[in-house]
Scaffold this active site. Sequence first.
Site, PDB file in Angstrom:
ATOM      1  N   ARG A 115       0.858  -1.191   0.000  1.00  0.00           N
ATOM      2  CA  ARG A 115       0.000   0.000   0.000  1.00  0.00           C
ATOM      3  C   ARG A 115       0.889   1.233   0.000  1.00  0.00           C
ATOM      4  O   ARG A 115       1.748   1.386   0.872  1.00  0.00           O
ATOM      5  CB  ARG A 115      -0.882  -0.028   1.260  1.00  0.00           C
ATOM      6  CG  ARG A 115      -1.690   1.247   1.504  1.00  0.00           C
ATOM      7  CD  ARG A 115      -2.838   1.298   0.508  1.00  0.00           C
ATOM      8  NE  ARG A 115      -3.941   2.121   0.995  1.00  0.00           N
ATOM      9  CZ  ARG A 115      -3.984   3.440   0.961  1.00  0.00           C
ATOM     10  NH1 ARG A 115      -2.954   4.134   0.504  1.00  0.00           N
ATOM     11  NH2 ARG A 115      -5.046   4.085   1.386  1.00  0.00           N
ATOM     12  N   GLU A 123     -11.643   3.794  -5.181  1.00  0.00           N
ATOM     13  CA  GLU A 123     -11.754   2.359  -5.413  1.00  0.00           C
ATOM     14  C   GLU A 123     -12.057   2.102  -6.890  1.00  0.00           C
ATOM     15  O   GLU A 123     -12.526   2.981  -7.611  1.00  0.00           O
ATOM     16  CB  GLU A 123     -12.861   1.766  -4.542  1.00  0.00           C
ATOM     17  CG  GLU A 123     -12.716   2.055  -3.053  1.00  0.00           C
ATOM     18  CD  GLU A 123     -11.500   1.408  -2.434  1.00  0.00           C
ATOM     19  OE1 GLU A 123     -10.913   0.520  -3.083  1.00  0.00           O
ATOM     20  OE2 GLU A 123     -11.127   1.792  -1.328  1.00  0.00           O
ATOM     21  N   ARG A 157      -1.701  -5.976   3.537  1.00  0.00           N
ATOM     22  CA  ARG A 157      -0.648  -5.297   2.770  1.00  0.00           C
ATOM     23  C   ARG A 157       0.402  -4.693   3.696  1.00  0.00           C
ATOM     24  O   ARG A 157       0.100  -4.286   4.820  1.00  0.00           O
ATOM     25  CB  ARG A 157      -1.272  -4.176   1.919  1.00  0.00           C
ATOM     26  CG  ARG A 157      -2.362  -4.649   0.985  1.00  0.00           C
ATOM     27  CD  ARG A 157      -3.119  -3.478   0.382  1.00  0.00           C
ATOM     28  NE  ARG A 157      -3.884  -2.747   1.394  1.00  0.00           N
ATOM     29  CZ  ARG A 157      -4.623  -1.670   1.144  1.00  0.00           C
ATOM     30  NH1 ARG A 157      -4.700  -1.191  -0.085  1.00  0.00           N
ATOM     31  NH2 ARG A 157      -5.281  -1.067   2.100  1.00  0.00           N
TER      32      ARG A 157
END
Length: 210
Positions: A115, A123, A157
């Site tokens: 990330r 999104e 992540r």
Amino acid sequence: MIAILLLLLLVGLVAVFIFKPHQPASKTHEPPLQRPAAAPQRKDAKAHETSQPSRPPSTPALPADPVKPAPAHLHPQQKHKDHAPPPPIPASRRMKGRAYVIDGDTIAIERIKIRLAGIDAPELDQPWGQKSKWAMVRLCKGQTIRVELTGETSYDRLVGTCYLPDGRDIGAEIIKQGLALDGGYYSKGKYRHLEPDGVRQKLKFYGRWR
């Protein structure tokens, strides 16, 4: 003469006896039947009953109006609801390799998701989400990406700052294009000065920055 008078007196007595009305034998008087006395009504209860006003029959409650859901753009779907635990953080806190782009703020190197620290992109199912992803693809295509990990994680992540071979910060580049925003609390305003004019109005309903 006296004899006649006596005879008439005798005849009269006989006549009185004969024509005297018959007196029926007196009956023994039985006591009248007594009915059980009714229980006395309580005055206070009676007064309470009379004092209560008559109530109208209750009407059934009407069903409540169904609540209309808010527009989808005001409540964006949260990603990574079901996710695996993040991978272990390398001791060097550095990674390097070719990047596979997942969306506008996430890439993967050697199947480890990363990330981008300090930025927030729409999104994929939101407006500008696909454009943000493909802008990231154009930046990373054919490049060896260097990652400086922060030691933090986000869902499944790792979190880090990603650089192109020429030293450019990928997060800064995607923000300059108006396809992501400074992460606010997470970036401490590091990239805010790079945002184009009006970009927050364009992306105001999407992402964590609302």
